[in-house]
Design a protein around this motif. Structure first.
Motif, PDB file in Angstrom:
ATOM      1  N   GLN A  41      10.897  -9.573  -0.414  1.00 15.65           N
ATOM      2  CA  GLN A  41       9.443  -9.641  -0.588  1.00 15.65           C
ATOM      3  C   GLN A  41       8.723  -8.889   0.522  1.00 15.65           C
ATOM      4  OE1 GLN A  41       8.566 -13.816  -0.793  1.00 15.65           O
ATOM      5  NE2 GLN A  41       9.464 -14.084  -2.835  1.00 15.65           N
ATOM      6  N   LYS A  42       9.217  -9.015   1.735  1.00 21.91           N
ATOM      7  CA  LYS A  42       8.604  -8.303   2.851  1.00 21.91           C
ATOM      8  C   LYS A  42       8.737  -6.798   2.669  1.00 21.91           C
ATOM      9  CE  LYS A  42       8.930  -7.677   7.849  1.00 21.91           C
ATOM     10  NZ  LYS A  42       9.667  -8.056   9.089  1.00 21.91           N
ATOM     11  N   GLN A  43       9.910  -6.363   2.260  1.00 22.81           N
ATOM     12  CA  GLN A  43      10.110  -4.932   2.046  1.00 22.81           C
ATOM     13  C   GLN A  43       9.226  -4.422   0.909  1.00 22.81           C
ATOM     14  OE1 GLN A  43      14.325  -4.628   1.453  1.00 22.81           O
ATOM     15  NE2 GLN A  43      14.763  -4.498   3.646  1.00 22.81           N
ATOM     16  N   ALA A  44       9.065  -5.230  -0.166  1.00 21.51           N
ATOM     17  CA  ALA A  44       8.197  -4.819  -1.263  1.00 21.51           C
ATOM     18  C   ALA A  44       6.751  -4.689  -0.785  1.00 21.51           C
ATOM     19  CB  ALA A  44       8.291  -5.823  -2.405  1.00 21.51           C
ATOM     20  N   ALA A  45       6.299  -5.650   0.046  1.00 23.72           N
ATOM     21  CA  ALA A  45       4.936  -5.569   0.574  1.00 23.72           C
ATOM     22  C   ALA A  45       4.770  -4.343   1.467  1.00 23.72           C
ATOM     23  CB  ALA A  45       4.610  -6.843   1.359  1.00 23.72           C
ATOM     24  N   GLU A  46       5.760  -4.065   2.290  1.00 26.95           N
ATOM     25  CA  GLU A  46       5.683  -2.880   3.151  1.00 26.95           C
ATOM     26  C   GLU A  46       5.653  -1.596   2.331  1.00 26.95           C
ATOM     27  OE1 GLU A  46       9.029  -3.257   5.702  1.00 26.95           O
ATOM     28  OE2 GLU A  46       8.058  -4.703   7.056  1.00 26.95           O
ATOM     29  N   GLN A  47       6.407  -1.558   1.245  1.00 24.02           N
ATOM     30  CA  GLN A  47       6.370  -0.382   0.382  1.00 24.02           C
ATOM     31  C   GLN A  47       5.005  -0.211  -0.273  1.00 24.02           C
ATOM     32  OE1 GLN A  47       9.631  -0.824  -2.339  1.00 24.02           O
ATOM     33  NE2 GLN A  47      11.196  -0.394  -0.799  1.00 24.02           N
ATOM     34  N   GLN A  48       4.383  -1.339  -0.681  1.00 22.20           N
ATOM     35  CA  GLN A  48       3.050  -1.259  -1.277  1.00 22.20           C
ATOM     36  C   GLN A  48       2.033  -0.753  -0.263  1.00 22.20           C
ATOM     37  OE1 GLN A  48       2.424  -1.691  -4.442  1.00 22.20           O
ATOM     38  NE2 GLN A  48       0.230  -1.274  -4.210  1.00 22.20           N
ATOM     39  N   VAL A  49       2.138  -1.257   0.963  1.00 23.02           N
ATOM     40  CA  VAL A  49       1.243  -0.776   2.024  1.00 23.02           C
ATOM     41  C   VAL A  49       1.446   0.716   2.256  1.00 23.02           C
ATOM     42  CG1 VAL A  49       0.747  -0.936   4.493  1.00 23.02           C
ATOM     43  CG2 VAL A  49       1.044  -3.015   3.144  1.00 23.02           C
ATOM     44  N   ALA A  50       2.701   1.151   2.223  1.00 26.52           N
ATOM     45  CA  ALA A  50       2.980   2.576   2.410  1.00 26.52           C
ATOM     46  C   ALA A  50       2.375   3.405   1.282  1.00 26.52           C
ATOM     47  CB  ALA A  50       4.490   2.800   2.486  1.00 26.52           C
ATOM     48  N   VAL A  51       2.422   2.860   0.054  1.00 26.14           N
ATOM     49  CA  VAL A  51       1.818   3.575  -1.083  1.00 26.14           C
ATOM     50  C   VAL A  51       0.313   3.696  -0.893  1.00 26.14           C
ATOM     51  CG1 VAL A  51       1.348   3.443  -3.553  1.00 26.14           C
ATOM     52  CG2 VAL A  51       3.651   2.971  -2.702  1.00 26.14           C
ATOM     53  N   GLU A  52      -0.338   2.582  -0.514  1.00 25.56           N
ATOM     54  CA  GLU A  52      -1.783   2.625  -0.300  1.00 25.56           C
ATOM     55  C   GLU A  52      -2.139   3.570   0.839  1.00 25.56           C
ATOM     56  OE1 GLU A  52      -4.000   1.363  -2.195  1.00 25.56           O
ATOM     57  OE2 GLU A  52      -2.565   0.367  -3.521  1.00 25.56           O
ATOM     58  N   ARG A  53      -1.349   3.532   1.899  1.00 22.56           N
ATOM     59  CA  ARG A  53      -1.605   4.440   3.023  1.00 22.56           C
ATOM     60  C   ARG A  53      -1.478   5.898   2.577  1.00 22.56           C
ATOM     61  NH1 ARG A  53       2.010   2.640   6.105  1.00 22.56           N
ATOM     62  NH2 ARG A  53       0.719   1.111   7.200  1.00 22.56           N
ATOM     63  N   ASN A  54      -0.507   6.145   1.711  1.00 23.15           N
ATOM     64  CA  ASN A  54      -0.334   7.500   1.205  1.00 23.15           C
ATOM     65  C   ASN A  54      -1.529   7.929   0.357  1.00 23.15           C
ATOM     66  OD1 ASN A  54       0.966   9.940   0.635  1.00 23.15           O
ATOM     67  ND2 ASN A  54       1.951   9.117  -1.175  1.00 23.15           N
TER      68      ASN A  54
END
Length: 320
Positions: A213-226
Motif C-alpha cells: 500500500q505504501k509503494q502504491a501511494a508513493e507511485q501515485q504521488v510520483a504520477v501526480e508529481r510528473n
C-alpha cells in the motif's frame, strides 16, 4: 552284544620336498609379501578429489596429491581424500530433515521486522591448500565454518536494509553484501566461495500488505508529481512562445520604422519621387502624365482626348 568294528588303518603316502623345492617356496612367499607391501603404498586419487598425506613420523605433509596414481610409504603414510568439486549447502525451511542447523535463516530488517531467508551457498575447497584445511579444520568444515558463518553474515546483511527495500529493489544488494562478507571468511579458511543464492525472502503477510500500500501511494504521488512537472513545462513553453512572439513583433515594428525612415530620407533627398508617388496613387482616376522635370509642364490626357474628338487643339497649361 556285538563289538564295534575297528576302522581299517589307512596309510597316506609321504610327500617329500626336494632340496630345490624347499628353496622355491620361501622365495615365492617373500615375493607375494613384497607385492602386497608395495600395493599398500600405491594410492589412486579419483577424478575431482585431492589427497592429503598424513605421516606417522612427520604429521601432515604439505604436498597435496592430485588426481592419478601416487606412491606413499606403506603403513606409515595415510592418504585422506577430499572432494574438490563444486559443493553446496542449503539453509531453507523446505530442506530435507531441516532442523536448527539446516533450516531457514531468521533475521531482522533495519526497522526490526522479522524476515526469513532461504539461502544456498556454492563453494569448493582450495586444492592447493587442502593440507592446511585438513590440519586446521578437518572434514567437519561444514559444521564448524560454513553453516554458522552463512547464518551470521546473512543476518548482518539483512539488518542493513529496510524490509521494503529487501523485497523490492535491494535484493541484489543484499546478495552482494553477503557474498563479500562470506568470501573473506572462506578465504581465511582455505575455501573458495562460488556464489550466494537468495532463494526466497519472506516477511509477515500484514507487513507485506502495508508495504504494498505504501509503494502504491508513493507511485501515485510520483504520477501526480510528473503531471505537475508536465503542466509546468507546458506553461513555461507558452511563456517562451509569447516572449518569442513579442520579440518578433518588436523586431517587425523596428523593421517597419526603419523602412519608413529610409523612405522618408529618400523622398527628402529626391523630391521628384513625391510626384511619382502621387501619380501612382492617382493614376486610376486622374489621367495626367508627368513629363520630365526639364519640360516643366503637365499634360492633361482628358483634354487631349476631347480635342481628338472635336478636331481642335487646346494648348497645354504650363507651370511656372
Amino acid at each position: 552284544m556285538t563289538t564295534p568294528r575297528q576302522a581299517p588303518n589307512v596309510t597316506l603316502p609321504r610327500m617329500s620336498l626336494s632340496p630345490s623345492g624347499r628353496r622355491v617356496w620361501p622365495l615365492l612367499l617373500g615375493a607375494l609379501l613384497l607385492v602386497w607391501v608395495i600395493s599398500q603404498g600405491v594410492k589412486v586419487i579419483p577424478a575431482g578429489f585431492v589427497g592429503v598425506v598424513f605421516s606417522s613420523f612427520s604429521g601432515v605433509k604439505p604436498v597435496v596429491l592430485q588426481e592419478g596414481i601416487h606412491f606413499v610409504v606403506p603403513f606409515v603414510d595415510k592418504v585422506n581424500l577430499y572432494d574438490a568439486r563444486l559443493q553446496e549447502v542449503t539453509l531453507a525451511h523446505d530442506a530435507p530433515n531441516a532442523n536448527d542447523s539446516e533450516g531457514a535463516i531468521r533475521a531482522r530488517s533495519k526497522e526490526g521486522l522479522d524476515i526469513t531467508a532461504d539461502v544456498t551457498v556454492q563453494f569448493r575447497i582450495d586444492r592447493a591448500r587442502a593440507a592446511v584445511l585438513h590440519k586446521e579444520l578437518g572434514r567437519n568444515y561444514l559444521q564448524t565454518v560454513i553453516r554458522p558463518q552463512v547464518r551470521s553474515k546473512v543476518r548482518d546483511a539483512i539488518g542493513q536494509f529496510s524490509a521494503a527495500d529487501i523485497i523490492s529493489t535491494q535484493r541484489q544488494a543484499v546478495e552482494a553484501s553477503i557474498t563479500k562478507a562470506l568470501r573473506d571468511v572462506f578465504s581465511r579458511n582455505n575455501l573458495v566461495l562460488d556464489s550466494v543464492l537468495l532463494r526466497e525472502l519472506r516477511i509477515p503477510e500484514s507487513i507485506a500488505k502495508a508495504i504494498e500500500q505504501k509503494q502504491a501511494a508513493e507511485q501515485q504521488v510520483a504520477v501526480e508529481r510528473n503531471r505537475l512537472q508536465q503542466s509546468s513545462i507546458s506553461a513555461q513553453r507558452a511563456v517562451v512562445e509569447a516572449q518569442g512572439a513579442a520579440k518578433a513583433a518588436i523586431e517587425q515594428a523596428k523593421g517597419e520604422a526603419q523602412a519608413l525612415s529610409l523612405r522618408g530620407r529618400a523622398l527628402r533627398e529626391n523630391p521628384q519621387l513625391i510626384q511619382l508617388t502621387v501619380a501612382e496613387k492617382l493614376a486610376p482616376t486622374i489621367q495626367t502624365v508627368m513629363l520630365p522635370s526639364g519640360g516643366n509642364f503637365l499634360l492633361d490626357l482628358k483634354s487631349l482626348g476631347s480635342v481628338g474628338a472635336t478636331g481642335t487643339t487646346t494648348p497645354a497649361k504650363t507651370t511656372p
